[in-house]
Design a protein around this motif. Structure first.
Motif, short mmCIF file in Angstrom:
data_model
loop_
_atom_site.label_atom_id
_atom_site.label_comp_id
_atom_site.label_asym_id
_atom_site.label_seq_id
_atom_site.Cartn_x
_atom_site.Cartn_y
_atom_site.Cartn_z
N SER A 27 -67.59 24.02 31.87
CA SER A 27 -66.02 23.69 31.70
C SER A 27 -65.39 22.78 32.42
O SER A 27 -64.12 22.30 32.32
CB SER A 27 -65.29 24.82 31.58
OG SER A 27 -65.58 25.55 32.92
N ARG A 28 -66.11 22.53 33.80
CA ARG A 28 -65.50 21.49 34.73
C ARG A 28 -65.95 20.21 34.54
O ARG A 28 -65.45 19.21 35.42
CB ARG A 28 -65.73 22.04 36.15
CG ARG A 28 -65.28 23.07 36.57
CD ARG A 28 -65.26 23.78 37.90
NE ARG A 28 -64.67 24.67 38.28
CZ ARG A 28 -63.32 24.84 38.71
NH1 ARG A 28 -62.88 23.51 39.13
NH2 ARG A 28 -62.60 25.74 39.33
N LEU A 29 -66.73 19.64 33.65
CA LEU A 29 -67.66 18.42 33.25
C LEU A 29 -66.54 17.86 32.54
O LEU A 29 -66.28 18.22 31.28
CB LEU A 29 -69.04 18.57 32.72
CG LEU A 29 -70.08 18.98 34.02
CD1 LEU A 29 -71.11 19.20 33.39
CD2 LEU A 29 -70.07 18.22 35.23
N GLU A 30 -66.44 16.17 32.72
CA GLU A 30 -65.95 15.56 31.78
C GLU A 30 -66.71 14.50 31.37
O GLU A 30 -67.08 13.78 32.29
CB GLU A 30 -64.56 15.13 32.16
CG GLU A 30 -63.27 15.79 32.30
CD GLU A 30 -62.07 15.26 32.85
OE1 GLU A 30 -62.18 13.94 33.30
OE2 GLU A 30 -60.97 15.91 33.01
N PHE A 31 -67.19 14.36 30.14
CA PHE A 31 -67.91 12.97 29.72
C PHE A 31 -67.20 12.00 29.08
O PHE A 31 -66.26 12.20 28.43
CB PHE A 31 -69.00 13.53 28.83
CG PHE A 31 -70.07 14.64 29.40
CD1 PHE A 31 -71.15 14.26 30.11
CD2 PHE A 31 -69.71 16.02 29.28
CE1 PHE A 31 -71.92 15.17 30.62
CE2 PHE A 31 -70.55 16.77 29.84
CZ PHE A 31 -71.83 16.53 30.49
N GLY A 32 -67.72 10.72 29.17
CA GLY A 32 -66.76 9.67 28.59
C GLY A 32 -67.72 8.32 28.37
O GLY A 32 -68.82 8.17 28.68
N ILE A 33 -66.81 7.43 27.87
CA ILE A 33 -67.54 6.17 27.46
C ILE A 33 -66.48 5.05 28.00
O ILE A 33 -65.22 5.45 27.97
CB ILE A 33 -67.94 5.94 26.22
CG1 ILE A 33 -66.78 6.11 25.38
CG2 ILE A 33 -68.95 6.59 25.84
CD1 ILE A 33 -67.10 5.77 23.84
#
Length: 195
Positions: A27-33
């Motif tokens: 829940s603390r991870l953010e994934f992006g491009i």
């Protein structure tokens, strides 16, 4: 029988703890491009250069230490180099291609504006250098310090501006009239989306 029940309770409680711990981490991870444009040049070069326009693109992952403070890692394909204007290398676009891995600490306000600072390591993938009788003009590893500002909307779309100051020397070649003291520097403008 008591031992069996105790073992079952311990296993069930550890399974519950393990699931809640894992859910908390994810829940603390953010994934992006992200993708954008680079304007790069060499500093400390003893030959005339102009900025070279290139690009970067890749993926990001951030761990929220708190709601506002994050540690972010990126995996980017990035072009660097400079436009050479005469001297021993003639007139050419000297292009270097890296797999860059920035490691950044980021402070993001509740309104979405952020500042970031950290380091970047680049692994050379390819180089386009004309007029040099060597396959290894640039070193395999390029190190730099990075800092930037930007904005991320609540839906995850954002804009960023970053400066990367070269720490390590770019080349280690024995070519007359060229010193090996020059370093990569880059300004990056990015568009990104965080899931």
């Amino acid at each position: 029988m008591k031992k069996l029940m105790l073992i079952c309770l311990v296993l069930l409680s550890s399974k519950g703890f393990s699931q809640s711990f894992t859910q908390n981490i994810f829940s603390r991870l953010e994934f992006g491009i992200k993708a954008g444009a680079n304007a790069t040049n060499f500093t400390n070069a003893n030959f005339p250069t102009d900025p070279l326009i290139g690009f970067h693109a890749g993926a990001t992952v951030a761990f929220k230490i708190t709601n506002n403070f994050l540690f972010q890692e990126e995996f980017l394909f990035s072009t660097q180099g400079a436009k050479i204007k005469g001297g021993s290398l003639g007139d050419q676009d000297l292009k270097l291609y890296y797999m860059a891995v920035p490691l950044l600490f980021k402070y993001r306000t509740n309104s979405g504006f952020y500042i970031e600072a950290g380091a970047q390591a680049g692994i050379k993938i390819k180089e386009d250098v004309a007029g040099i009788n060597t396959d290894n003009f640039a070193k395999k590893v390029d190190l730099g310090a990075a800092g930037g500002i930007g904005y991320q909307s609540k839906m995850g779309l954002g804009l960023g501006l970053r400066y990367i100051y070269g720490i390590s020397k770019v080349a280690d070649v024995n070519v007359s009239n060229i010193t090996n003291d020059f370093k990569n520097n880059a300004v990056q403008a990015s568009v990104f989306y965080v899931f």
